[in-house]
Design a protein around this motif. Structure first.
Motif, PDB file in Angstrom:
ATOM      1  N   MET A 196      24.896  -8.349  17.616  1.00  0.00           N
ATOM      2  CA  MET A 196      25.727  -8.006  19.191  1.00  0.00           C
ATOM      3  C   MET A 196      25.777  -6.398  19.686  1.00  0.00           C
ATOM      4  O   MET A 196      25.514  -6.137  20.641  1.00  0.00           O
ATOM      5  CB  MET A 196      26.910  -8.628  19.755  1.00  0.00           C
ATOM      6  N   LEU A 197      26.538  -6.067  18.622  1.00  0.00           N
ATOM      7  CA  LEU A 197      26.132  -4.222  18.871  1.00  0.00           C
ATOM      8  C   LEU A 197      24.905  -3.549  19.291  1.00  0.00           C
ATOM      9  O   LEU A 197      24.268  -2.845  19.903  1.00  0.00           O
ATOM     10  CB  LEU A 197      26.796  -3.943  17.750  1.00  0.00           C
ATOM     11  N   GLY A 198      23.235  -4.042  18.965  1.00  0.00           N
ATOM     12  CA  GLY A 198      22.317  -3.960  18.687  1.00  0.00           C
ATOM     13  C   GLY A 198      21.762  -2.961  18.213  1.00  0.00           C
ATOM     14  O   GLY A 198      20.655  -2.089  18.997  1.00  0.00           O
ATOM     15  N   ILE A 199      22.201  -2.277  17.010  1.00  0.00           N
ATOM     16  CA  ILE A 199      21.985  -1.163  15.929  1.00  0.00           C
ATOM     17  C   ILE A 199      21.923  -1.440  14.607  1.00  0.00           C
ATOM     18  O   ILE A 199      22.674  -2.457  14.816  1.00  0.00           O
ATOM     19  CB  ILE A 199      23.088   0.192  16.123  1.00  0.00           C
ATOM     20  N   PRO A 200      20.757  -1.146  14.187  1.00  0.00           N
ATOM     21  CA  PRO A 200      21.101  -0.718  12.989  1.00  0.00           C
ATOM     22  C   PRO A 200      22.128  -1.294  11.532  1.00  0.00           C
ATOM     23  O   PRO A 200      22.868  -0.703  12.214  1.00  0.00           O
ATOM     24  CB  PRO A 200      19.859  -0.286  12.519  1.00  0.00           C
ATOM     25  N   TRP A 201      22.466  -2.083  10.892  1.00  0.00           N
ATOM     26  CA  TRP A 201      23.671  -2.562  10.203  1.00  0.00           C
ATOM     27  C   TRP A 201      23.415  -2.204   8.800  1.00  0.00           C
ATOM     28  O   TRP A 201      22.335  -3.186   8.872  1.00  0.00           O
ATOM     29  CB  TRP A 201      24.318  -3.229  10.928  1.00  0.00           C
ATOM     30  N   HIS A 202      23.869  -1.364   8.343  1.00  0.00           N
ATOM     31  CA  HIS A 202      23.929  -0.971   6.708  1.00  0.00           C
ATOM     32  C   HIS A 202      24.761  -1.574   5.780  1.00  0.00           C
ATOM     33  O   HIS A 202      26.289  -0.981   6.823  1.00  0.00           O
ATOM     34  CB  HIS A 202      24.197   0.300   6.768  1.00  0.00           C
ATOM     35  N   ASN A 203      25.258  -2.245   4.626  1.00  0.00           N
ATOM     36  CA  ASN A 203      26.393  -2.980   4.197  1.00  0.00           C
ATOM     37  C   ASN A 203      26.623  -2.191   2.544  1.00  0.00           C
ATOM     38  O   ASN A 203      25.777  -1.993   2.278  1.00  0.00           O
ATOM     39  CB  ASN A 203      26.273  -4.222   4.270  1.00  0.00           C
ATOM     40  N   VAL A 204      27.666  -2.031   2.570  1.00  0.00           N
ATOM     41  CA  VAL A 204      28.175  -1.365   1.151  1.00  0.00           C
ATOM     42  C   VAL A 204      28.766  -2.737   0.472  1.00  0.00           C
ATOM     43  O   VAL A 204      28.902  -3.682   1.048  1.00  0.00           O
ATOM     44  CB  VAL A 204      29.290  -1.001   0.908  1.00  0.00           C
ATOM     45  N   PRO A 205      28.523  -3.505  -0.727  1.00  0.00           N
ATOM     46  CA  PRO A 205      29.574  -4.817  -1.459  1.00  0.00           C
ATOM     47  C   PRO A 205      30.274  -4.178  -1.820  1.00  0.00           C
ATOM     48  O   PRO A 205      31.019  -3.107  -2.717  1.00  0.00           O
ATOM     49  CB  PRO A 205      28.600  -5.074  -2.205  1.00  0.00           C
ATOM     50  N   GLY A 206      31.704  -4.672  -1.467  1.00  0.00           N
ATOM     51  CA  GLY A 206      33.100  -5.206  -2.441  1.00  0.00           C
ATOM     52  C   GLY A 206      33.408  -6.020  -3.086  1.00  0.00           C
ATOM     53  O   GLY A 206      32.426  -7.153  -3.255  1.00  0.00           O
ATOM     54  N   ASN A 207      34.360  -5.942  -3.167  1.00  0.00           N
ATOM     55  CA  ASN A 207      35.084  -6.852  -4.792  1.00  0.00           C
ATOM     56  C   ASN A 207      35.177  -7.795  -4.064  1.00  0.00           C
ATOM     57  O   ASN A 207      35.041  -9.534  -4.717  1.00  0.00           O
ATOM     58  CB  ASN A 207      36.128  -6.771  -5.165  1.00  0.00           C
ATOM     59  N   HIS A 208      35.211  -8.305  -2.150  1.00  0.00           N
ATOM     60  CA  HIS A 208      35.219 -10.345  -1.971  1.00  0.00           C
ATOM     61  C   HIS A 208      33.910 -10.808  -1.603  1.00  0.00           C
ATOM     62  O   HIS A 208      33.891 -11.649  -0.549  1.00  0.00           O
ATOM     63  CB  HIS A 208      36.432  -9.890  -1.069  1.00  0.00           C
ATOM     64  N   VAL A 248      31.656  -2.339  -7.618  1.00  0.00           N
ATOM     65  CA  VAL A 248      32.602  -2.596  -7.761  1.00  0.00           C
ATOM     66  C   VAL A 248      31.989  -3.742  -9.077  1.00  0.00           C
ATOM     67  O   VAL A 248      30.893  -3.979  -8.864  1.00  0.00           O
ATOM     68  CB  VAL A 248      32.557  -3.851  -7.194  1.00  0.00           C
ATOM     69  N   ARG A 249      32.358  -3.340 -10.453  1.00  0.00           N
ATOM     70  CA  ARG A 249      32.002  -3.701 -12.058  1.00  0.00           C
ATOM     71  C   ARG A 249      32.957  -5.631 -12.004  1.00  0.00           C
ATOM     72  O   ARG A 249      33.997  -5.424 -12.323  1.00  0.00           O
ATOM     73  CB  ARG A 249      32.051  -3.338 -12.663  1.00  0.00           C
ATOM     74  N   GLY A 264      36.857 -13.609 -13.336  1.00  0.00           N
ATOM     75  CA  GLY A 264      36.997 -13.051 -14.215  1.00  0.00           C
ATOM     76  C   GLY A 264      37.790 -11.379 -13.910  1.00  0.00           C
ATOM     77  O   GLY A 264      38.060 -10.806 -15.068  1.00  0.00           O
ATOM     78  N   GLY A 265      38.072 -11.151 -12.612  1.00  0.00           N
ATOM     79  CA  GLY A 265      38.249  -9.924 -12.279  1.00  0.00           C
ATOM     80  C   GLY A 265      37.325  -9.402 -12.103  1.00  0.00           C
ATOM     81  O   GLY A 265      36.035  -8.813 -12.683  1.00  0.00           O
ATOM     82  N   TYR A 266      37.131  -7.248 -11.622  1.00  0.00           N
ATOM     83  CA  TYR A 266      36.437  -5.915 -11.624  1.00  0.00           C
ATOM     84  C   TYR A 266      37.985  -5.109 -11.266  1.00  0.00           C
ATOM     85  O   TYR A 266      38.509  -5.117 -12.235  1.00  0.00           O
ATOM     86  CB  TYR A 266      35.989  -6.137 -10.174  1.00  0.00           C
ATOM     87  N   ASP A 267      36.586  -4.163 -12.192  1.00  0.00           N
ATOM     88  CA  ASP A 267      37.092  -2.711 -11.830  1.00  0.00           C
ATOM     89  C   ASP A 267      35.869  -1.883 -11.185  1.00  0.00           C
ATOM     90  O   ASP A 267      35.243  -2.346 -10.628  1.00  0.00           O
ATOM     91  CB  ASP A 267      37.549  -2.319 -13.906  1.00  0.00           C
ATOM     92  N   ALA A 268      36.642  -0.486 -11.872  1.00  0.00           N
ATOM     93  CA  ALA A 268      35.319   0.369 -10.771  1.00  0.00           C
ATOM     94  C   ALA A 268      34.564   0.865 -11.240  1.00  0.00           C
ATOM     95  O   ALA A 268      35.261   2.057 -12.164  1.00  0.00           O
ATOM     96  CB  ALA A 268      36.654   1.238  -9.486  1.00  0.00           C
ATOM     97  N   ALA A 269      33.639   0.921 -11.015  1.00  0.00           N
ATOM     98  CA  ALA A 269      32.509   1.462 -12.288  1.00  0.00           C
ATOM     99  C   ALA A 269      30.981   1.825 -11.659  1.00  0.00           C
ATOM    100  O   ALA A 269      30.396   1.010 -10.738  1.00  0.00           O
ATOM    101  CB  ALA A 269      32.769   1.285 -13.750  1.00  0.00           C
ATOM    102  N   LEU A 270      29.801   2.583 -12.104  1.00  0.00           N
ATOM    103  CA  LEU A 270      28.521   2.380 -11.691  1.00  0.00           C
ATOM    104  C   LEU A 270      28.087   2.270 -12.410  1.00  0.00           C
ATOM    105  O   LEU A 270      26.519   1.493 -11.979  1.00  0.00           O
ATOM    106  CB  LEU A 270      28.345   3.848 -11.026  1.00  0.00           C
ATOM    107  N   GLY A 271      28.253   2.108 -13.571  1.00  0.00           N
ATOM    108  CA  GLY A 271      27.031   1.877 -14.552  1.00  0.00           C
ATOM    109  C   GLY A 271      25.735   2.673 -15.030  1.00  0.00           C
ATOM    110  O   GLY A 271      25.358   3.544 -14.049  1.00  0.00           O
ATOM    111  N   GLU A 272      25.328   2.289 -15.494  1.00  0.00           N
ATOM    112  CA  GLU A 272      23.540   3.041 -16.647  1.00  0.00           C
ATOM    113  C   GLU A 272      22.629   3.146 -15.539  1.00  0.00           C
ATOM    114  O   GLU A 272      22.188   4.437 -14.742  1.00  0.00           O
ATOM    115  CB  GLU A 272      23.562   3.128 -18.072  1.00  0.00           C
ATOM    116  N   ALA A 273      22.901   1.609 -15.233  1.00  0.00           N
ATOM    117  CA  ALA A 273      21.080   2.423 -14.194  1.00  0.00           C
ATOM    118  C   ALA A 273      21.592   2.541 -13.112  1.00  0.00           C
ATOM    119  O   ALA A 273      20.596   3.297 -12.779  1.00  0.00           O
ATOM    120  CB  ALA A 273      20.694   0.414 -14.681  1.00  0.00           C
TER     121      ALA A 273
END
Length: 550
Positions: A196-208, A248-249, A264-273
């Motif tokens: 409804m805001l009428g603008i492009p919206w970009h999203n980041v993945p989170g743990n949820h 989020v790994r 199984g839980g998660y931690d914080a990392a980017l990873g090699e790829a």
């Protein structure tokens, strides 16, 4: 030279050891879609120099907009939107800059729908662009952790945040993850509200946004990707380059017999790829550009031993970019961290890492206000809200906005007669007593002025003045906001059970003058925040007579 050979030269040196065959090489075109029909018609020109990626390698389109790229198995092929263009958006205002390649679809057994089988790789994949004006001076809307747990909490996002932003002139918006709260069936309704805001919206993945029954981290964001595309990517706007990171790994599904949603839980990392992709992406980003990183989990925060595992590899990639800003969410507290040499960053100056205030505050907890919305103060005493990013060339400022409150209310000011009081004592306060602006003369010697500078940080400066007296500096003290402690104890039954007060990193304290006489006084506060913006606040304080005078 063969077509496969030409393709290899466009990739990083890593591909020289195993040149792709025509069977696993993808060709296509990035083109200006003049008639906006989504197809590359013969008369429509290609766009040169556009970055195209398979999630690891990056290649550039040639002078005709053509590219070739290796694709191995399950992949997402995507472009980096160049300055001066926009990608098409769907009905939810979500940018379409990618192609999902899942020949057999997402793994079976996911709790929420993933990606349907896409079949064999097409002979070509073309990407459409539309020209648009992108002035160097622009604004973006920043959300962190909207995190609705119920359908009613989607109502709160609609009525408590989105409604006041209708008509925004921002160029686009971004959410720093925890878009939802595990129930991924809410994506359609959530997306329709943000649209409804009428603008492009970009999203980041989170743990949820994790699909907890996924067999591994590789497939943990299948539902996220179904809606939004690649979990990490970049786009340009004017002189700025925005890089979305997935840090989020997921450690893999570990459901219990009595709880099939257990993770199984998660931690914080980017990873090699992802690091390989970022290295290849930044090879095409001039170091004089403004570089903005968006992620969910902070790279690091002061006073918390947890941090992103492979942050040093990231720091090494960023060290030559002087115009650097990174933002995150996740903690439901607000913090500014200046990352420098002591943290392993080897750039010329420390760079600014900003943990944003959340849309949901303390997860939509607390009593309701007059609009039937949860007050939901964050654990550090900050009202729930969002941020506006103002960019001018390579200069950047970010402004906090408390949802539903006047724009120019930067702080909470109180006169606390016993700032070291044990937390349990706040239960017995008269409602609002800390803010009521009245103490007796017996309390003056022990009283402090306490300022919660919402979105303040270690480089912020706060001063105060009583009446026409001299201005005095206040001390930043990492401690609990006493007004939030009172609020949390008073409304414990309305607060979600895991919510607990956290020390604030933006609390300033100073002693009231001991010679303050009975009467009415004006306490004035002046502050300069992390971005150099100035803020002012006032409090009328009444000092009543001593009990000894009775």
């Amino acid at each position: 030279m063969s077509r496969a050979g030409c393709f290899c030269l466009a990739l990083s040196l890593a591909c020289l050891s195993a040149a792709p065959s025509l069977a696993d090489a993808l060709g296509g075109k990035v083109f200006e879609d003049l008639n906006r029909n989504g197809r590359a018609d013969p008369a429509e020109p290609g766009v040169a120099g556009v970055r195209v990626s398979n999630g690891r390698e990056v290649t550039l389109t040639d002078q005709n907009g053509a590219y070739r790229l290796r694709v191995d198995g399950d992949s997402i092929i995507f472009i980096t939107k160049p300055s001066g263009y926009m990608t098409p958006v769907n009905g939810y205002q979500l940018p379409r800059f990618h192609y999902l390649h899942r020949p057999n679809g997402s793994p079976a057994g996911l709790r929420y729908p993933g990606i349907e089988p896409t079949g064999p790789l097409p002979e070509r994949i073309d990407f459409a662009l539309h020209r648009q004006a992108e002035p160097a001076n622009f604004e973006a809307i920043l959300f962190a952790d909207p995190q609705p747990q119920t359908e009613a909490e989607l109502d709160y996002i609609r009525d408590g945040v989105v409604s006041e932003l209708i008509g925004t002139k921002a160029a686009f918006g971004m959410t720093m993850g925890d878009i939802l709260f595990d129930d991924l069936s809410m994506f359609p309704r959530y997306n329709s509200i943000i649209a409804m805001l009428g603008i492009p919206w970009h999203n980041v993945p989170g743990n949820h946004e994790l699909n907890f029954l996924a067999p591994s981290d590789k497939y943990s964001l299948e539902t996220f990707s179904k809606w939004y595309g690649p979990p990490y990517y970049a786009f340009e706007y004017a002189n700025a380059v925005f890089v979305v990171l997935d840090n989020v790994r997921y450690k893999g599904a570990a459901p219990a017999p009595d709880n099939p949603r257990a993770s199984g839980g998660y931690d914080a990392a980017l990873g090699e790829a992802q690091l390989a992709w970022l290295k290849a992406e930044l090879e095409h980003v001039p170091t004089d550009r403004l570089l903005v990183l968006a992620m969910h989990i902070p790279l690091l925060t002061r006073g918390d031993p947890r941090s992103m595992e492979d942050r040093q590899a990231l720091f090494d990639l960023l060290k030559d970019y002087p115009n650097l800003y990174a933002m995150a969410g996740h903690t439901h507290t607000t913090q500014h961290v200046w990352i420098g040499e002591e943290d392993g960053y080897r750039g010329e100056e420390a760079f600014h890492h900003h943990v944003l205030t959340t849309v949901s505050g303390s997860w939509w907890s607390g009593p309701f206000d007059a609009q039937a919305l949860p007050i939901s103060v964050q654990r550090d005493g900050t009202p729930r809200g969002y941020h506006r990013m103002h960019v001018d060339g390579t200069d950047l400022q970010v402004t906090f906005k408390a949802a539903g409150r006047p724009a120019r209310r930067p702080s909470g000011i109180l006169a606390d007669a016993a700032p070291q009081r044990a937390r349990g004592g706040y239960r017995d306060f008269r409602p609002g007593e800390l803010y009521d602006g009245r103490i007796n003369q017996d309390q003056v010697a022990a009283a402090s002025v306490v300022v919660n500078l919402f979105d303040g940080g270690p480089r912020s400066k706060v001063r105060f003045q009583v009446d026409d007296g001299a201005w005095a500096d206040m001390r930043r003290v990492p401690t609990f906001d006493p007004s939030y402690l009172e609020w949390a104890e008073r409304h414990a039954a309305a607060i979600k059970p895991w919510v607990a007060p956290e020390p604030s990193t933006h609390l300033w304290i100073a002693d009231l003058p001991d010679d303050l006489r009975p009467g009415t006084h004006l306490v004035s506060v002046a502050a300069t925040d992390e971005f150099g913006s100035t803020h002012h606040g006032h409090k009328v304080l009444e000092v009543t007579g001593s009990s000894a005078d009775r």
